[in-house]
Design an enzyme around this catalytic site. Sequence first.
Site, mmCIF file in Angstrom:
data_model
loop_
_atom_site.group_PDB
_atom_site.id
_atom_site.type_symbol
_atom_site.label_atom_id
_atom_site.label_comp_id
_atom_site.label_asym_id
_atom_site.label_seq_id
_atom_site.Cartn_x
_atom_site.Cartn_y
_atom_site.Cartn_z
ATOM 1 N N ASP A 50 37.530 45.885 37.098
ATOM 2 C CA ASP A 50 36.766 45.172 36.068
ATOM 3 C C ASP A 50 35.622 44.361 36.671
ATOM 4 O O ASP A 50 34.669 44.017 35.971
ATOM 5 C CB ASP A 50 37.699 44.207 35.313
ATOM 6 C CG ASP A 50 38.693 44.945 34.419
ATOM 7 O OD1 ASP A 50 38.645 46.183 34.362
ATOM 8 O OD2 ASP A 50 39.535 44.265 33.792
ATOM 9 N N GLY B 116 42.735 39.796 44.869
ATOM 10 C CA GLY B 116 43.233 40.254 43.560
ATOM 11 C C GLY B 116 44.324 41.292 43.721
ATOM 12 O O GLY B 116 44.100 42.354 44.306
ATOM 13 N N GLY C 149 45.776 42.891 41.284
ATOM 14 C CA GLY C 149 45.879 43.628 40.028
ATOM 15 C C GLY C 149 45.952 45.119 40.323
ATOM 16 O O GLY C 149 46.328 45.544 41.414
ATOM 17 N N PHE C 150 45.547 45.914 39.340
ATOM 18 C CA PHE C 150 45.655 47.370 39.488
ATOM 19 C C PHE C 150 44.836 47.887 40.666
ATOM 20 O O PHE C 150 45.286 48.735 41.419
ATOM 21 C CB PHE C 150 45.203 48.055 38.200
ATOM 22 C CG PHE C 150 46.213 47.933 37.100
ATOM 23 C CD1 PHE C 150 47.306 48.778 37.050
ATOM 24 C CD2 PHE C 150 46.079 46.964 36.123
ATOM 25 C CE1 PHE C 150 48.256 48.669 36.053
ATOM 26 C CE2 PHE C 150 47.025 46.843 35.115
ATOM 27 C CZ PHE C 150 48.119 47.700 35.077
ATOM 28 N N GLY C 151 43.612 47.370 40.820
ATOM 29 C CA GLY C 151 42.739 47.866 41.878
ATOM 30 C C GLY C 151 43.171 47.393 43.252
ATOM 31 O O GLY C 151 43.327 48.185 44.189
ATOM 32 N N GLU D 233 46.895 47.569 18.706
ATOM 33 C CA GLU D 233 48.312 47.572 19.092
ATOM 34 C C GLU D 233 48.980 46.261 18.690
ATOM 35 O O GLU D 233 50.111 46.246 18.198
ATOM 36 C CB GLU D 233 48.444 47.808 20.605
ATOM 37 C CG GLU D 233 48.003 49.216 20.985
ATOM 38 C CD GLU D 233 48.188 49.575 22.460
ATOM 39 O OE1 GLU D 233 48.244 50.763 22.749
ATOM 40 O OE2 GLU D 233 48.264 48.669 23.312
ATOM 41 N N ALA E 53 42.583 50.140 33.599
ATOM 42 C CA ALA E 53 43.473 50.172 34.762
ATOM 43 C C ALA E 53 43.270 51.470 35.557
ATOM 44 O O ALA E 53 43.300 51.455 36.797
ATOM 45 C CB ALA E 53 44.917 50.061 34.294
ATOM 46 N N VAL F 221 40.739 32.010 45.180
ATOM 47 C CA VAL F 221 39.444 32.092 45.877
ATOM 48 C C VAL F 221 38.412 31.290 45.111
ATOM 49 O O VAL F 221 38.290 31.392 43.890
ATOM 50 C CB VAL F 221 39.011 33.571 46.021
ATOM 51 C CG1 VAL F 221 37.587 33.662 46.546
ATOM 52 C CG2 VAL F 221 39.971 34.292 46.950
HETATM 53 C C1 LIG Z 1 45.890 43.007 26.787
HETATM 54 C C2 LIG Z 1 45.294 44.094 27.662
HETATM 55 C C3 LIG Z 1 45.673 45.421 27.453
HETATM 56 C C4 LIG Z 1 45.139 46.431 28.249
HETATM 57 N N1 LIG Z 1 45.530 47.733 28.046
HETATM 58 C C5 LIG Z 1 45.061 48.709 28.856
HETATM 59 C C6 LIG Z 1 45.513 50.065 28.701
HETATM 60 O O1 LIG Z 1 46.316 50.371 27.813
HETATM 61 N N2 LIG Z 1 45.029 50.997 29.566
HETATM 62 C C7 LIG Z 1 44.139 50.683 30.555
HETATM 63 O O2 LIG Z 1 43.741 51.561 31.334
HETATM 64 N N3 LIG Z 1 43.683 49.430 30.709
HETATM 65 C C8 LIG Z 1 44.128 48.437 29.886
HETATM 66 N N4 LIG Z 1 43.675 47.148 30.045
HETATM 67 C C9 LIG Z 1 42.647 46.866 31.052
HETATM 68 C C10 LIG Z 1 43.257 46.768 32.438
HETATM 69 O O3 LIG Z 1 44.352 45.880 32.431
HETATM 70 C C11 LIG Z 1 42.187 46.283 33.403
HETATM 71 O O4 LIG Z 1 41.093 47.151 33.351
HETATM 72 C C12 LIG Z 1 42.747 46.270 34.817
HETATM 73 O O5 LIG Z 1 43.758 45.302 34.920
HETATM 74 C C13 LIG Z 1 41.634 45.981 35.832
HETATM 75 O O6 LIG Z 1 42.194 45.964 37.100
HETATM 76 P P1 LIG Z 1 41.588 44.995 38.216
HETATM 77 O O7 LIG Z 1 42.342 45.289 39.466
HETATM 78 O O8 LIG Z 1 40.116 45.099 38.226
HETATM 79 O O9 LIG Z 1 41.931 43.533 37.687
HETATM 80 P P2 LIG Z 1 43.317 42.894 37.280
HETATM 81 O O10 LIG Z 1 44.378 43.902 37.127
HETATM 82 O O11 LIG Z 1 43.031 42.014 36.120
HETATM 83 O O12 LIG Z 1 43.676 41.988 38.543
HETATM 84 C C14 LIG Z 1 42.862 40.930 38.963
HETATM 85 C C15 LIG Z 1 43.687 40.046 39.869
HETATM 86 O O13 LIG Z 1 42.821 39.111 40.490
HETATM 87 C C16 LIG Z 1 43.434 37.853 40.508
HETATM 88 N N5 LIG Z 1 42.389 36.824 40.571
HETATM 89 C C17 LIG Z 1 41.421 36.563 39.660
HETATM 90 N N6 LIG Z 1 40.637 35.571 40.069
HETATM 91 C C18 LIG Z 1 41.109 35.185 41.277
HETATM 92 C C19 LIG Z 1 40.727 34.187 42.213
HETATM 93 N N7 LIG Z 1 39.661 33.378 42.007
HETATM 94 N N8 LIG Z 1 41.449 34.054 43.342
HETATM 95 C C20 LIG Z 1 42.528 34.855 43.591
HETATM 96 N N9 LIG Z 1 42.919 35.801 42.744
HETATM 97 C C21 LIG Z 1 42.227 35.982 41.606
HETATM 98 C C22 LIG Z 1 44.228 37.801 39.211
HETATM 99 O O14 LIG Z 1 45.273 36.842 39.292
HETATM 100 C C23 LIG Z 1 44.736 39.233 39.115
HETATM 101 O O15 LIG Z 1 45.995 39.390 39.701
HETATM 102 C C24 LIG Z 1 44.195 46.112 29.262
HETATM 103 C C25 LIG Z 1 43.818 44.786 29.463
HETATM 104 C C26 LIG Z 1 44.367 43.774 28.667
HETATM 105 C C27 LIG Z 1 43.950 42.342 28.908
#
Ligand SMILES: Cc1cc2nc3c(=O)[nH]c(=O)nc-3n(C[C@H](O)[C@H](O)[C@H](O)COP(=O)(O)OP(=O)(O)OC[C@H]3O[C@@H](n4cnc5c(N)ncnc54)[C@H](O)[C@@H]3O)c2cc1C
Length: 438
Positions: A312, A23, A25-27, A182, A327, A91
């Site tokens: 998440d 992943g 994403g942010f984490g 929003e 995030a 994955v």
């Molecule tokens: C519309 C929206 C608005 C938001 N606004 C805010 C805000 O204003 N402030 C805030 O703090 N948070 C906000 N959030 C929440 C924040 O975006 C999430 O909490 C944050 O992205 C979590 O980070 P993460 O690294 O856990 O997952 P993510 O950032 O979601 O990253 C997960 C990654 O894993 C990858 N992935 C998933 N499944 C697989 C797989 N099977 N194989 C390979 N890769 C995979 C995805 O492609 C993605 O790139 C918002 C969320 C949304 C949907």
Amino acid sequence: MDGKMITDTKAQDTRLPVVVIVGAGFGGLQTARKLAKAPLRVTLLDKRNYHLFQPLLYQVATAGISPGEIAHPVRGILGQQKNFQFHMAEVRQFDFDQRRVITGAGSFDYDYLVIAVGAETNYFGIESVRRNALNMKDLDDAIDIRNKVLCSFELADQESDPAIRRELLTFVVVGGGPTGVETAGALSELIRLVLVKDYPDLDLNEVRIVLLEASDQILAGFPVHLREKAVKTLEGKHVEVSCRTAVQGFNGKTVILKDAAPLQARSMIWAAGVRAASLLDQSGIQQGRQGRLVVKPTLQLEAHPEVFVIGDAAYLEAHGQPLQMMATVAMQQGASVAENIQRLVRKEPLKDFRYKDPGSLATIGRNQAVIRLGRLSFSGFIAWLIWVVVHIYRLIGFRSRFLVMIDWIWDYFMYERGIRLITPYGRRCAEEQDERSA
Ligand SMILES: Cc1cc2nc3c(=O)[nH]c(=O)nc-3n(C[C@H](O)[C@H](O)[C@H](O)COP(=O)(O)OP(=O)(O)OC[C@H]3O[C@@H](n4cnc5c(N)ncnc54)[C@H](O)[C@@H]3O)c2cc1C
């Protein structure tokens, strides 16, 4: 299943332990960055080739900014990092016993694993909503919303039946959290400040934006006076806010509500909740609320200390409450895990994760935002300016910051939304037209 083993191609010391992060994403991104100087080989996997700044997805959905301004190729962000490899791969399974991650492109062995797969939309089992509503989790979803809104205006402009026109011009946003609020605010501004000029023959009185929330309040987590302020601001923007209104179904034309009359609308934006990625359901690990994997305070899995889960995807409580899916949580956990992995390598004791709450903020459109910073909470223009600065600062890369800033300044002074484009969805727009004229 493909048994092909993927090995790193960059010249790296093969005696070093391998950290696989799933992943970007942010984490996951934060973990990889914080391991830049560690004596480890870092492999990052993601099913897409970009990192997405989800907090501004609603701006793409309402034609405020371009998709490319909030999505960045992972290779471009971390490609220079010497101990780093990226593979675009989805994955499918974790084999914790063999210490192996199985993907559609082959499998990856690890010494340490970081699961950062994030969340997906939660429809709470309402199948008709899953089939017919729009959601906001990825770039394509936001573009779908933009297309649907613009398409609805095109169709309404050609529609002579007032009942159908009203259906086309009724937009239901479900979920009174920051995303729903929003979106509803930005949608109202798109329509009342910009589309009103594009469609002079349409009567704005026929447009309805309805924000539905199942609980008795919007923006739970913000102090009461800010919630009340948010409702007033939304109502000032002609958004109808309806709390204690739960959605039970949507067939594309009618919204079925619990304890209320059905609502005629062609567009529903579902922002009512998320749950951890369903991939985790088959991991065999204990799941907490929203399907998140239960972790120890060090963010390790109880049965597999070499596996960490963050963001998440992870379930961890602080002060008796689960940490929110935000995030800021994911990024702080990413940094904490990077440190703990290095401690594990050095055979030092690990540190428990402690979340430092930087506060929360949400904007309700032009000049209006609500902010909670510790005990301090306020709303209005200053709050909105802070919201703007924080979001520009948090974007990745100078190019995106610059482009988003220019877009916002332009839109602010010119009352414009330059990206009012109906892209591939235009086909569906045409299909609907054909269907009706047949
Ligand atoms: C519309 C929206 C608005 C938001 N606004 C805010 C805000 O204003 N402030 C805030 O703090 N948070 C906000 N959030 C929440 C924040 O975006 C999430 O909490 C944050 O992205 C979590 O980070 P993460 O690294 O856990 O997952 P993510 O950032 O979601 O990253 C997960 C990654 O894993 C990858 N992935 C998933 N499944 C697989 C797989 N099977 N194989 C390979 N890769 C995979 C995805 O492609 C993605 O790139 C918002 C969320 C949304 C949907």
